[in-house]
Design an enzyme around this catalytic site. Sequence first.
Site, PDB file in Angstrom:
ATOM      1  N   SER A   1      16.132  18.234 -17.917  1.00  0.00           N
ATOM      2  CA  SER A   1      15.337  19.460 -17.909  1.00  0.00           C
ATOM      3  C   SER A   1      15.992  20.532 -18.755  1.00  0.00           C
ATOM      4  CB  SER A   1      15.167  19.972 -16.474  1.00  0.00           C
ATOM      5  OG  SER A   1      14.516  21.227 -16.457  1.00  0.00           O
TER       6      SER A   1
ATOM      7  N   HIS B   1       0.830  -1.212   0.000  1.00  0.00           N
ATOM      8  CA  HIS B   1       0.000   0.000   0.000  1.00  0.00           C
ATOM      9  C   HIS B   1       0.863   1.260   0.000  1.00  0.00           C
ATOM     10  CE1 HIS B   1      -3.588  -2.456   1.118  1.00  0.00           C
ATOM     11  NE2 HIS B   1      -2.682  -3.150   1.794  1.00  0.00           N
TER      12      HIS B   1
END
EC number: 4.2.1.2
Length: 473
Positions: free
Chosen positions: A318, A187
Amino acid sequence: MSDFMTEQEFRIEHDTMGEVKVPAQALWRAQTQRAVENFPISGRGLESAQIRAMGLLKAACAQVNKDSGALDAAKADAIIAAGKEIATGKHDAEFPIDVFQTGSGTSSNMNTNEVIASIAKANGTEVHPNDDVNMGQSSNDTFPTATHVAATEAAVNDLIPGLKVLHESLAKKANEWDSVVKSGRTHLMDAVPVTLGQEFGGYARQIQLGIERIEATLPRLGELAIGGTAVGTGINTSADFGGKVVAELVELTGVTQLQEAANHFEAQANRDALVEFSGAMRVVAVSLYKIANDIRLMGSGPLTGLGEIQLPDLQPGSSIMPGKVNPVLCETATQVSAQVIGNDAAVAFAGSQGQFELNVFIPVMARNVLESARLLANTARVFATRLVDGIVPNEEHMKQLAESSPSIVTPLNSAIGYEAAAKVAKAALAEGKTIRQTVIDMGFVDGEKLTEEELDKRLDVLAMANTDRKQKF
């Protein structure tokens, strides 16, 4: 002058519907040109693998017709040579018809017939696209046959080998990192420790099972419709034509999984084997997405993410943030997974569109299935060689995270009980202390229920991973 030049750019071809202007240098003829004009839809043609299969199929049919005496030897040899030439990819540009065309692939079948006739003519032999190149055939058995030949060949020669490369890389890392302990997660929350090797062993097993699923489809994927002609009855061809053509195709491709369809009506009315193959590839795509996403998360950071592994620096990430490097191959793999899953949705729907004796969504099924196989094969290889092989684990950081996880209290259940262990976990988290220190501070090390030596043994994070329990991958 302009009008004169324009006229010189075309020649006149004819078919049963009349005359058609065709580009002067094109190898295709009237029926292909009509299809080009009728279907200016996507700008996407057939996959090269399908064009190759069409060429080989025409060569195989010509050989069988030659051997039976139905086709003049010189014509047959010209067709065989032209078909094999097409199979090399040399003439892919001569197949301009959009994938969104007539659903039987008739346009592309005639495209192949016409190009072969033109190549033969250029080499000195006149052959007729229908009477000679298409002898004993129908678009309704040739196009699905070529689709299945291309798909089977792609699976055997490209997809399965590509997935084996990825499996080998993952399995190698599973063995290499068998003792590199880390926090397990369920989870997306801290869980009991595992090793990095165990995780990669799980990934390797996913890919191995994917390979097995694909291999399991081959007996049905390799069944070929050739010999059924128009509706499966085999009208206008001999009873042994299909079997002999398949034998030639096995010889030409080296793909032994090819065989004549056990039932020609099933083989032309339905494309269930393509749906099955696509479904197997969808499972691989789902596996690949999970693997790529896990690796991306483990490599997140470098300072504010998990930072458990270092991914290879492949390119600047980037255009504005200097020094940033992104998990580009993980993103490639997840995008490919999305495309394959989407392709499968289209294939599943298209597979349902068989009315009576013919499925009429074959071109889009062929395009999607062959694209999925190509994308998965290429991605598997690149993901293995340029990403997985270059991963470096941050072993100390992973061990620290594992030891700081509240879930390592789990082995204390049998000594102090579940409820007490839960109190330890919550207290350690609230006070920012280790589980070990919290157990001692709360008085559970009393020499009876739990000794300090027993505590250390139970809190050994590598021992918790049970690495002695070997797993198959």
